[in-house]
Design a protein around this motif. Structure first.
Motif, PDB file in Angstrom:
ATOM      1  N   ILE A  58       0.869  -1.179   0.000  1.00 10.35           N
ATOM      2  CA  ILE A  58       0.000   0.000   0.000  1.00 10.35           C
ATOM      3  C   ILE A  58       0.904   1.227   0.000  1.00 10.35           C
ATOM      4  CG2 ILE A  58      -1.768   1.302   1.215  1.00 10.35           C
ATOM      5  CD1 ILE A  58      -2.611  -1.306   2.573  1.00 10.35           C
TER       6      ILE A  58
ATOM      7  N   CYS B 256       1.101   5.202   0.431  1.00  7.30           N
ATOM      8  CA  CYS B 256       0.359   6.327   0.989  1.00  7.30           C
ATOM      9  C   CYS B 256       0.978   7.624   0.484  1.00  7.30           C
ATOM     10  CB  CYS B 256       0.386   6.283   2.509  1.00  7.30           C
ATOM     11  SG  CYS B 256      -0.321   4.772   3.208  1.00  7.30           S
TER      12      CYS B 256
ATOM     13  N   THR C 118      -1.458   7.599   8.896  1.00  2.00           N
ATOM     14  CA  THR C 118      -1.981   6.345   8.356  1.00  2.00           C
ATOM     15  C   THR C 118      -0.854   5.410   7.949  1.00  2.00           C
ATOM     16  OG1 THR C 118      -4.027   7.410   7.612  1.00  2.00           O
ATOM     17  CG2 THR C 118      -3.423   5.340   6.537  1.00  2.00           C
TER      18      THR C 118
ATOM     19  N   TYR D 132      -3.251   5.120  -1.311  1.00  2.00           N
ATOM     20  CA  TYR D 132      -4.093   5.902  -0.402  1.00  2.00           C
ATOM     21  C   TYR D 132      -3.749   7.383  -0.550  1.00  2.00           C
ATOM     22  CZ  TYR D 132      -5.672   7.816   4.097  1.00  2.00           C
ATOM     23  OH  TYR D 132      -6.254   8.574   5.078  1.00  2.00           O
TER      24      TYR D 132
ATOM     25  N   MET E 170      -7.957   4.370  -2.372  1.00  2.00           N
ATOM     26  CA  MET E 170      -8.748   4.825  -1.225  1.00  2.00           C
ATOM     27  C   MET E 170      -8.455   6.293  -0.976  1.00  2.00           C
ATOM     28  SD  MET E 170      -9.120   3.411   2.683  1.00  2.00           S
ATOM     29  CE  MET E 170      -9.899   4.461   3.946  1.00  2.00           C
TER      30      MET E 170
ATOM     31  N   ASP F  58      -9.361   9.677   1.698  1.00  2.00           N
ATOM     32  CA  ASP F  58      -9.968  10.351   2.840  1.00  2.00           C
ATOM     33  C   ASP F  58      -9.650  11.834   2.699  1.00  2.00           C
ATOM     34  OD1 ASP F  58     -10.845  11.475   5.166  1.00  2.00           O
ATOM     35  OD2 ASP F  58      -9.731  10.172   6.516  1.00  2.00           O
TER      36      ASP F  58
ATOM     37  N   CYS G  81     -12.059   6.625  -7.558  1.00  2.00           N
ATOM     38  CA  CYS G  81     -11.778   5.982  -6.276  1.00  2.00           C
ATOM     39  C   CYS G  81     -12.638   4.737  -6.074  1.00  2.00           C
ATOM     40  CB  CYS G  81     -12.031   6.955  -5.128  1.00  2.00           C
ATOM     41  SG  CYS G  81     -10.810   8.280  -5.019  1.00  2.00           S
TER      42      CYS G  81
ATOM     43  N   ASN H 130      -8.401   4.493   9.286  1.00  2.00           N
ATOM     44  CA  ASN H 130      -8.162   4.159   7.882  1.00  2.00           C
ATOM     45  C   ASN H 130      -7.147   3.030   7.747  1.00  2.00           C
ATOM     46  OD1 ASN H 130      -9.919   6.200   7.186  1.00  2.00           O
ATOM     47  ND2 ASN H 130      -8.303   7.691   6.785  1.00  2.00           N
TER      48      ASN H 130
ATOM     49  N   MET I 292      -7.804  -0.677   6.083  1.00  2.00           N
ATOM     50  CA  MET I 292      -7.018  -1.203   4.966  1.00  2.00           C
ATOM     51  C   MET I 292      -6.251  -2.450   5.357  1.00  2.00           C
ATOM     52  SD  MET I 292      -5.606   2.066   2.762  1.00  2.00           S
ATOM     53  CE  MET I 292      -4.991   3.063   4.132  1.00  2.00           C
TER      54      MET I 292
END
Length: 312
Positions: free
Chosen positions: A2, A4, A35, A124, A153, A155, A180, A255, A259
């Motif tokens: 992932i 970010c 996150t 993310y 994803m 936010d 998204c 979050n 995930m």
């Protein structure tokens, strides 16, 4: 992995001095940074893409990322200053004043973005990095390029006072949201984004699902969280009971927990998110709430390690 993408900054947290005055202590922070740290501590393979200063605050941020097992190979270093966010706490709720002009994170340009590894399967985005130019356009461009191949994803973590050109911001967000797979918002964020501040969550979430999102998650603080899926079902979970110290980093940690749970179940893919069942959504929400509760129980954005959760 992932990846970010977004801000890493220093939260200047107020503390009472021995003489009664209030001082500010620097803590590593930023929505996307928090996150990423939480994912690394939960044992998820996570990396961060951001602009970091070579100053002492930038080194503090880099050190904490590495200490939490985060891949820092896509960090872009520069001699520009680190963004500072002065935190004001009232009854445990945080508000912020930012010093961000010409910072290392804000001035990230498309030509600065390194090559993204083929190991990255989910990305993310969010936070103030999507409100402040030029980095907002840089991240938006990256999102649009990677959306066909990676689960996305978002936010937005909206701070209206931080948005200088609301029309431009709304247009950018509309373009982003259409690409998204998961959008997580607070109830206040959802009302602001849809312009439907008097409507119910279902109607507001349906507006976002209609833009192409597969899963919309709405958090309501102590009331818990509700998820709305493109297949029509919704799932609600209560907030985990906790004695709160402050809410700094709570949503960011939620979050990460969400995930992490989806990743561990093999569901953090475009197809996996579309095919989620109510039980899998509930498990992801509950784990997100559990992880966030630990962060709320201690000062600042200090997400838990996986080993701490076995005792909670």
């Amino acid at each position: 992995m992932i990846l970010c993408c977004g801000e890493a900054l220093i939260d200047m947290i107020p503390e009472r001095l021995a003489d009664g005055r209030t001082g500010f202590v620097p803590h590593a922070g930023g929505a996307i940074f928090n996150t990423t740290i939480a994912l690394g501590r939960l044992g998820v393979n996570a990396g961060m893409l951001t602009g970091l200063s070579t100053d002492l605050f930038g080194q503090q941020l880099l050190t904490e990322l590495q200490a939490s097992n985060v891949d820092t190979s896509t960090i872009v270093r520069s001699e520009r200053n680190t963004t500072l966010a002065f935190v004001h706490l009232s009854d445990g709720q945080a508000t912020y004043d930012f010093l961000d002009e010409n910072s290392a994170g804000r001035m990230l340009l498309p030509e600065n973005i390194p090559e993204i590894s083929a190991d990255v399967s989910a990305i993310y985005f969010g936070g103030i990095s999507l409100a402040c130019e030029p980095c907002a356009d840089t991240y938006a461009d990256l999102l649009l390029r990677k959306a066909p191949d990676c689960a996305i994803m978002l936010d937005p973590n909206i701070r209206p006072a931080f948005i200088q050109d609301e029309a431009r911001y709304r247009a950018r967000m509309a373009t982003i949201i259409a690409e998204c797979d998961i959008v997580k918002v607070s109830d206040d964020d959802l009302g602001w984004m849809t312009g439907d501040t008097g409507g119910g969550l279902r109607d507001q979430a349906d507006q976002m699902l209609a833009q192409g999102v597969s899963l919309v998650i709405v958090t309501q603080g102590a009331k818990g969280a509700t998820a709305f899926h493109v297949e029509g079902f919704e799932v609600s979970v209560p907030a985990a009971p906790v004695r709160a110290v402050d809410t700094v980093g709570a949503g960011d940690t939620f979050n990460a927990g969400l995930m992490a749970q989806l990743t561990n179940g093999g569901d953090l893919t475009k197809a996996g998110i579309r095919d989620l069942t109510p039980d899998k959504v509930r498990a992801a929400l509950e784990f997100g709430a559990k992880v966030a509760a630990v962060t709320v129980s201690r000062a600042g954005a200090n997400p838990p390690w996986a080993a701490e959760l076995s005792d909670t």
